[in-house]
Design an enzyme around this catalytic site. Structure first.
Site, short mmCIF file in Angstrom:
data_model
loop_
_atom_site.label_atom_id
_atom_site.label_comp_id
_atom_site.label_asym_id
_atom_site.label_seq_id
_atom_site.Cartn_x
_atom_site.Cartn_y
_atom_site.Cartn_z
N GLU A 119 20.07 -7.48 5.15
CA GLU A 119 18.63 -7.31 5.33
C GLU A 119 18.04 -8.61 5.88
O GLU A 119 18.72 -9.64 5.94
CB GLU A 119 17.96 -6.94 4.00
CG GLU A 119 18.43 -5.60 3.47
CD GLU A 119 17.70 -5.13 2.22
OE1 GLU A 119 17.50 -3.93 2.07
OE2 GLU A 119 17.32 -5.97 1.38
N HIS A 235 5.28 -5.09 3.45
CA HIS A 235 6.50 -4.50 4.00
C HIS A 235 6.16 -3.94 5.38
O HIS A 235 5.17 -3.24 5.54
CB HIS A 235 7.02 -3.39 3.09
CG HIS A 235 8.43 -3.02 3.39
ND1 HIS A 235 8.78 -2.33 4.53
CD2 HIS A 235 9.59 -3.28 2.75
CE1 HIS A 235 10.10 -2.18 4.55
NE2 HIS A 235 10.61 -2.75 3.48
N ARG A 281 10.46 -10.49 6.84
CA ARG A 281 9.44 -9.43 6.79
C ARG A 281 8.07 -9.87 7.28
O ARG A 281 7.36 -9.09 7.91
CB ARG A 281 9.28 -8.97 5.34
CG ARG A 281 10.42 -8.12 4.92
CD ARG A 281 10.26 -7.65 3.51
NE ARG A 281 11.43 -6.85 3.20
CZ ARG A 281 11.72 -6.40 2.01
NH1 ARG A 281 10.94 -6.67 1.00
NH2 ARG A 281 12.79 -5.68 1.81
N HIS A 342 3.48 -5.00 -0.48
CA HIS A 342 4.76 -4.60 -1.05
C HIS A 342 5.18 -5.44 -2.25
O HIS A 342 5.68 -4.92 -3.24
CB HIS A 342 5.81 -4.72 0.05
CG HIS A 342 7.17 -4.26 -0.33
ND1 HIS A 342 7.40 -2.99 -0.81
CD2 HIS A 342 8.37 -4.88 -0.30
CE1 HIS A 342 8.70 -2.85 -1.06
NE2 HIS A 342 9.30 -3.99 -0.78
N ARG A 377 9.32 -13.97 -0.05
CA ARG A 377 10.49 -13.45 -0.78
C ARG A 377 11.54 -12.92 0.19
O ARG A 377 11.23 -12.13 1.08
CB ARG A 377 10.07 -12.31 -1.69
CG ARG A 377 11.24 -11.64 -2.39
CD ARG A 377 10.80 -10.37 -3.08
NE ARG A 377 10.50 -9.32 -2.13
CZ ARG A 377 11.06 -8.10 -2.15
NH1 ARG A 377 11.94 -7.79 -3.07
NH2 ARG A 377 10.72 -7.21 -1.26
#
Ligand SMILES: Cc1cc2nc3c(=O)[nH]c(=O)nc-3n(C[C@H](O)[C@H](O)[C@H](O)COP(=O)(O)OP(=O)(O)OC[C@H]3O[C@@H](n4cnc5c(N)ncnc54)[C@H](O)[C@@H]3O)c2cc1C
Length: 527
Positions: A119, A235, A281, A342, A377
């Protein structure tokens, strides 16, 4: 309303990955009460799709996981905390597997034990998953174990509304029992906030309804510092559909080659970042926001159809099924997506044992600010943080429980001065207004002017909400609204204090990190 009191060694507020992991470890040594605002499963944990990060591949290394986390955190990760969490990754996964969480194993011929996803931000495949329903697999196992444990009492549909402190020490909480419409006193020698994040403060969010920042608000009112609330992760890809309520389309799709497309079918991510769809992200969310605003479009598209029907259904069965429900076939077409709030990177300041500023009060999981995520994060580090900090808190609580002072007697909840609410519309109106202006003024791209507008509005609303809270009998919506307004205020205040863009906080007034000063946390201290 009547009152009654409950006593336990440890009170855990929240039944997600962090709360239940802690409860199960403590239950061998102490009597534990777990309270949950809704059904025990209802929390962010259950909806996690992507997985849990850990170094499990022979090609990968702990150093690489640490470096990726620190790079993503844009100068604000605490390196000792990152090391602590990453080094405990394999052990934590082992604990979950021993408990019964079923991460499907690969055939021996594959040469590795598990299939790992990659990811954004990760330079290796290191995201362990149970297809695209990892959170469900974890939460269901934790729930079954918890329900079977004789030393854990579970209280569903109970909402903690405030912590109770005596002589600087937390001794329990006032808890609203939704079913019986009464406030109960929960006395405990040690109390743990495991209440998750605050995504519901924004109009569009991937978070379930319980994520109203209650733990952050309660800790603040109890005197705890709160840090880095400006860092809200959006997100990039939630399904755009009126009825989908921001259904998340996991980042793992992009890890497996899904492409972001404009309405004319062209790709755009490479214009913004060389890593394309696998950029972190914040970069992807901002790029989408930019393109949507530029084109006046309500969404962009995500396309994984080129990976073929078998691959898509095999890897993403739950996402595929949900999309079909809304009329989109992932295996044949691009689907419309938008960003949504998110993950709450900031929270209650804790140390490496999960301790807060108040004695006998701990915070673990998304409610906390441990220093792991810094200004951003990295995907799939949060479930790992839940399990690692649950274990750290378990060790510390166990060490200290025997020395805890006897519990004082506590007063009943006083509602002699309040009446039944005369106009519920005040609650629903203020709730909608906060979420709308937080989205418009304190969202993905900020300016000082927008933040000042938001500040002005939140102060007016808070006056009204606090007055209402003081005059009328409480219910769940009112408890949440009061917390939501406080958390919104903390986010706005933190965003105003950061005069630079860093990580998830992006402001047009200061579009780059401040080169003049070392990166600093935004730490707010209650008066
Ligand atoms: C859609 C989605 C997908 C995600 N995917 C991933 C992923 O793939 N990998 C990853 O690492 N992270 C992922 N995350 C983030 C991760 O799921 C969360 O950070 C993590 O699950 C938080 O766990 P928690 O135990 O802290 O809180 P939660 O699981 O949110 O649980 C909070 C608990 O607190 C209770 N609670 C809250 N307020 C009160 C109150 N006042 N009184 C009583 N109880 C209360 C709730 O009822 C609930 O039981 C995802 C998040 C979402 C929303």
């Amino acid at each position: 309303m009547t009152i009654d009191q409950h006593q336990s060694d440890v009170l855990i507020i929240g039944s997600g990955a962090s709360g239940l992991s802690l409860a199960l470890q403590l239950a061998g040594h102490a009597h534990v009460a777990v309270i949950s605002k809704a059904d025990v499963k209802e929390g962010a944990t259950f909806y996690a799709q992507g997985g849990v990060s850990a170094v499990l591949d022979a090609e990968d290394s702990v150093e690489s996981h640490i470096n990726d986390t620190i790079d993503t955190g844009c100068g604000l990760c605490k390196s000792d905390v990152v090391e602590f969490v990453v080094e405990n990754g394999r052990k934590s996964i082992g604990w979950l597997i021993d408990l019964g969480v079923n991460f499907p194993r690969l055939p021996e011929s594959d040469g590795q034990e598990f299939h790992l996803h990659q990811e954004g931000g990760h330079s290796h495949r290191r995201v362990l998953h149970a297809a695209d329903s990892t959170g469900k697999a974890i939460e269901s196992t934790l729930e079954n174990r918890t329900r079977a444990h004789s030393n854990i009492e579970l209280f569903e549909f109970h909402t903690s509304l405030d912590l109770i402190s005596r002589d600087g020490r937390c001794v329990g909480a006032y808890v609203y029992d939704q079913v019986n419409d009464r406030v109960r006193v929960f006395r405990s020698r040690c109390t743990v906030l495991a209440t998750g994040g605050a995504g519901k403060v924004y109009l569009y969010t991937s978070n379930p309804d319980i994520c109203t920042g209650d733990g952050i608000a309660m800790a603040w009112r109890a005197g705890c510092r709160v840090a880095n609330m400006e860092f809200v992760q959006f997100h990039p890809t939630c399904l755009y559909h009126q009825e989908a309520k921001s259904f998340l389309i996991s980042e793992a799709l992009r890890g497996e080659g899904a492409q972001l497309l404009l309405p004319d079918g062209s790709r755009f991510m490479e214009k913004f970042d060389a890593r394309g769809e696998l950029a972190p992200r914040d970069v992807v969310a901002r790029a989408i926001d930019h393109e949507m605003k530029r084109l006046g479009s309500d969404y962009v598209y995500l396309d994984i159809s080129h990976r073929g029907e078998d691959f898509v259904i095999d890897h993403f069965p739950a996402i595929y099924a949900r999309c079909i429900q809304y009329g989109f076939d992932l295996t044949r077409e691009a689907i419309p997506v938008v960003p949504a709030a998110h993950y709450t990177c900031g929270g209650v300041v804790i140390d490496k044992n999960g301790r807060t500023d108040v004695e006998a009060l701990y915070a673990i999981g998304e409610v906390s600010y441990s220093g792991l995520h810094g200004a951003n994060r990295m995907a799939s580090n949060s479930l790992l943080e839940c399990v690692v900090f649950a274990h750290a808190a378990y060790k510390d609580i166990r060490r200290n429980l025997d020395h805890a002072a006897p519990l004082p007697s506590l007063p009943e909840w006083d509602e002699s001065q309040v009446a039944d609410s005369d106009e519920e519309v005040v609650v629903s109106h203020n709730w909608d207004e906060i979420r709308r202006f937080m989205w418009d003024y304190v969202g993905i791209v900020r300016t000082d002017k927008r933040l000042q507008r938001a500040k002005h509005r939140i102060r007016l609303l808070q006056d009204e909400i606090y007055e209402y809270y003081g005059n009328f009998r409480i219910n769940n919506d009112l408890i949440e609204l009061r917390n939501l307004s406080l958390v919104a205020d903390l986010i706005i205040e933190s965003a105003l204090r950061r005069k630079e863009s860093r990580g998830l906080h992006y402001t047009l007034d200061y579009p780059a990190p401040d080169p003049g000063v070392p990166a600093r946390d935004t730490v707010l201290q209650p008066e």
